[in-house]
Enzyme design. Structure first.
Site, PDB file in Angstrom:
ATOM      1  N   GLU A  80      -6.117 -14.733 -15.650  1.00 43.18           N
ATOM      2  CA  GLU A  80      -4.776 -15.276 -15.406  1.00 43.18           C
ATOM      3  C   GLU A  80      -3.734 -14.282 -15.903  1.00 43.18           C
ATOM      4  O   GLU A  80      -3.762 -13.874 -17.073  1.00 43.18           O
ATOM      5  CB  GLU A  80      -4.610 -16.619 -16.123  1.00 43.18           C
ATOM      6  N   ALA A  81      -2.810 -13.899 -15.028  1.00 42.81           N
ATOM      7  CA  ALA A  81      -1.790 -12.920 -15.397  1.00 42.81           C
ATOM      8  C   ALA A  81      -0.777 -13.496 -16.380  1.00 42.81           C
ATOM      9  O   ALA A  81      -0.205 -12.766 -17.199  1.00 42.81           O
ATOM     10  CB  ALA A  81      -1.077 -12.407 -14.147  1.00 42.81           C
ATOM     11  N   HIS A  98       6.176 -24.890  -1.908  1.00 40.06           N
ATOM     12  CA  HIS A  98       4.847 -25.155  -1.353  1.00 40.06           C
ATOM     13  C   HIS A  98       4.420 -24.037  -0.408  1.00 40.06           C
ATOM     14  O   HIS A  98       3.969 -24.282   0.705  1.00 40.06           O
ATOM     15  CB  HIS A  98       4.840 -26.484  -0.581  1.00 40.06           C
ATOM     16  N   SER A 100      -4.166 -24.413  -9.234  1.00 36.58           N
ATOM     17  CA  SER A 100      -4.772 -25.705  -8.927  1.00 36.58           C
ATOM     18  C   SER A 100      -6.144 -25.575  -8.292  1.00 36.58           C
ATOM     19  O   SER A 100      -6.960 -26.483  -8.395  1.00 36.58           O
ATOM     20  CB  SER A 100      -3.838 -26.496  -8.009  1.00 36.58           C
ATOM     21  N   ALA A 101      -6.425 -24.466  -7.625  1.00 35.17           N
ATOM     22  CA  ALA A 101      -7.765 -24.218  -7.100  1.00 35.17           C
ATOM     23  C   ALA A 101      -8.607 -23.423  -8.089  1.00 35.17           C
ATOM     24  O   ALA A 101      -9.768 -23.754  -8.350  1.00 35.17           O
ATOM     25  CB  ALA A 101      -7.686 -23.484  -5.759  1.00 35.17           C
TER      26      ALA A 101
END
Length: 580
Positions: free
Chosen positions: A102-103, A517, A81-82
């Site tokens: 991105e893995a 979260h 999201s960041a």
């Protein structure tokens, strides 16, 4: 780009999902996919625009990957999201060369694009599948710590609940960092810039026309409506917007907001990456695992990564930005020699920088799954699991709400509650969520193998105040669930019943689960112990920033996708200001 399709019939949507599955496996071409979309009723200029953009993205990314550079201006590790915001905005607003690593794999899969089936994502190939150590606060139980391993990270596998966080959260961040750019007014400015809010107009708090589609929960479940009414009967005011004035109040109830458009998930790549992935300055690689950062003479100069069977070193001209989440970010820093020397030395990792707080301060919002009622007459499920919430606080000395209670259509129950009590299948629930935990955990290495998952000491109920707060939350949920307002849905209360003392505390421990979260493991602050400063620069290393939930000094109230988006945008603003 399929998440931009207009509303389809169920049959059309099923065909599209099947086609997306084939596309993700390379069994059809993008042209065929877009032809199907046109055949399903996306006609005229919109179909042409979609098809042309999708083809440009595909062809451009294939070209860029084949001609992978050895040096980029910015390297962004992680597309959550960041990370999606950072890479997309830097590419859009500058001419800088940006490499996003991105893995995980593609987000073009039905389990991502269809938000209704999001529970299938947990413990699937789209999940890192981390399992906590046995938690003393949970009587030795282990918790699955689900985090996204896919383009878009958590924004691709979550319940699509869009929640900004409370005013008190940002005021706390501003005080901890000594920087007013983190305060609530500044956060509002960023959210208003980015949002395309589809609900009632609120120019003071909501934005329209931004890239991030946000809409009120559609077609509220009757039980959720009854919960909102029950909360009003006990003096909790109702708000129409879960991200408006309620977040400036100490208590309130509201329908949730969702990042869903025409029944399709709007994850962060759909908002920030795909619109600019046809540009020559943004390269997005999936299946790209970052093993460690390269640090030379106190500066981050690049990364060592594995991609398509090759071990590569890619250098940066300006910055390396780590945005791999509260579990993977401290792991990557420690593998790179940044952390507590007492933990790194036994593993034989050469110390680059002694930062004892890397991996410490792990927090998570608690989802208490076990307050259940049996339906008097079972109702068909609606889209999503939860569509309304109640905010309140358990102590008057808190600076904001610490309880986030949601109505669950399917009666969510923890594994321990299910094992001990075997609730009937026709249940609904009220799930208290503890947002302001005092319990803390940690993340550590088990070896120097980059593929080894970190050791996660779970942050659950190791502080007695959290148990007391959750007991308060259970009592409040029972007050609502057993009220006359909700009686038409109740055949009987299944759990917990009128427990007291040790029995209620034991129920709370059994029912505690994660809200997914995780945060806080590389906290930002103005003190010397903080891992990053107010501008997200890692203290003691040049050219290295951290931007994800790990920098939160205290967890935001509610789901953290939107606060992480804000963190990403805040870093973009910092970098662009510094470049002037």
């Amino acid at each position: 780009m399929s998440d931009e399709l207009p509303r389809l019939s169920n049959h059309q949507a099923d065909l599209l999902d099947q086609c997306e599955t084939l596309l993700s496996k390379g069994r059809i071409e993008r042209r065929q996919f877009m032809a199907l979309a046109i055949g399903l009723g996306v006609g005229g200029a919109q179909a042409t625009t979609m098809a042309e953009q999708a083809l440009r993205v595909q062809q451009n990314q294939e070209t860029l990957a084949k001609a992978l550079r050895t040096r980029y201006d910015y390297i962004v590790c992680g597309s959550g999201s960041a990370g999606s915001v950072i890479a997309g905005e830097l590419a859009r607003r500058t001419g800088a060369l940006v490499l996003l690593l991105e893995a995980g794999g593609t987000d073009l899969t039905p389990n991502v694009t269809n938000p209704v089936v999001w529970p299938r994502n947990l413990w699937s190939d789209l999940d890192w599948k981390d399992l906590s150590e046995p938690a003393a606060g949970l009587d030795g139980r282990r918790i699955r710590m689900n985090t996204g391993k896919v383009l878009g990270g958590g924004s691709s596998i979550n319940a699509a609940n869009y929640s900004r966080g409370h005013r008190a959260d940002y005021e706390f961040w501003a005080a901890e960092t000594g920087d007013p750019a983190w305060n609530y007014a500044s956060a509002l400015d960023i959210f208003k810039r980015l949002e395309n809010w589809q609900g009632p107009a609120d120019p003071q708090r909501r934005g329209r026309g931004g890239p991030v589609w946000v809409q009120p929960a559609a077609n509220l479940h009757p039980g959720a409506v009854a919960m909102l009414d029950a909360a009003a009967k006990v003096g909790i005011p109702r708000f129409e917007d879960a991200n408006g004035a309620i977040l400036e109040s100490m208590a309130g109830a509201a329908p949730l907001s969702h990042s869903i458009q025409d029944g399709r998930r709007r994850n962060m790549p759909s908002n920030f990456l795909y619109p600019v992935m046809d540009r020559p300055n943004l390269t997005v690689l999936t299946g790209a695992s970052v093993d460690r950062l390269v640090i030379q003479r106190g500066r981050a100069t690049g990364v060592v990564m594995r991609w398509q069977g090759r071990l590569l070193t890619i250098e940066t001209e300006r910055e390396v930005i780590v945005s791999t989440g509260a579990l993977n970010t401290p792991k990557l820093l420690m593998l790179s020699g940044i952390g507590d020397e007492r933990q790194l030395k036994p593993l034989g990792i050469p110390l680059v920088l002694h930062r004892p707080e890397v991996g410490q301060n792990l927090q998570d919002n608690i989802f208490l799954a076990g307050c259940l009622w049996e339906y008097k007459e079972a109702l068909p499920p609606r889209a999503g699991v939860a569509d309304a919430m109640v905010l309140n606080r358990t102590r008057s000395d808190l600076d904001g709400p610490n309880m986030y209670t949601v109505h669950t259509q399917n009666g969510a129950a923890s594994p321990e509650i299910t094992r001990r009590h075997a609730p009937p299948p026709t249940c609904w629930g009220l799930a208290p969520g503890l947002m302001r935990t005092e319990s803390r955990g940690s993340v550590g290495l088990v070896s120097t193998d980059p593929d080894a998952r970190p050791r996660v000491n779970a942050p659950y109920l190791n502080d007695a105040n959290d148990v007391r707060a959750l007991i308060h939350g259970v009592e409040f949920a029972r007050e609502l669930g057993n009220s006359p307002t909700m009686r038409e849905f109740v055949k009987r209360e299944v759990l917990p019943g009128p427990l007291k003392g040790d029995e209620m505390a034991a129920f709370v421990r059994d029912a505690t689960t994660t809200y997914f979260h995780t945060a806080g493991t590389c906290r930002m602050g103005k003190d010397d112990g903080a891992v990053v400063d107010a501008k997200l620069k890692l203290r003691g290393i040049e050219g290295l920033r951290v931007a994800d939930s790990s920098v939160m000094p205290r967890l935001a109230t509610g789901p953290i996708m939107a606060p992480c988006m804000l963190i990403g945008q805040r870093l973009v603003d910092v970098l662009l200001t510094a470049g002037r």
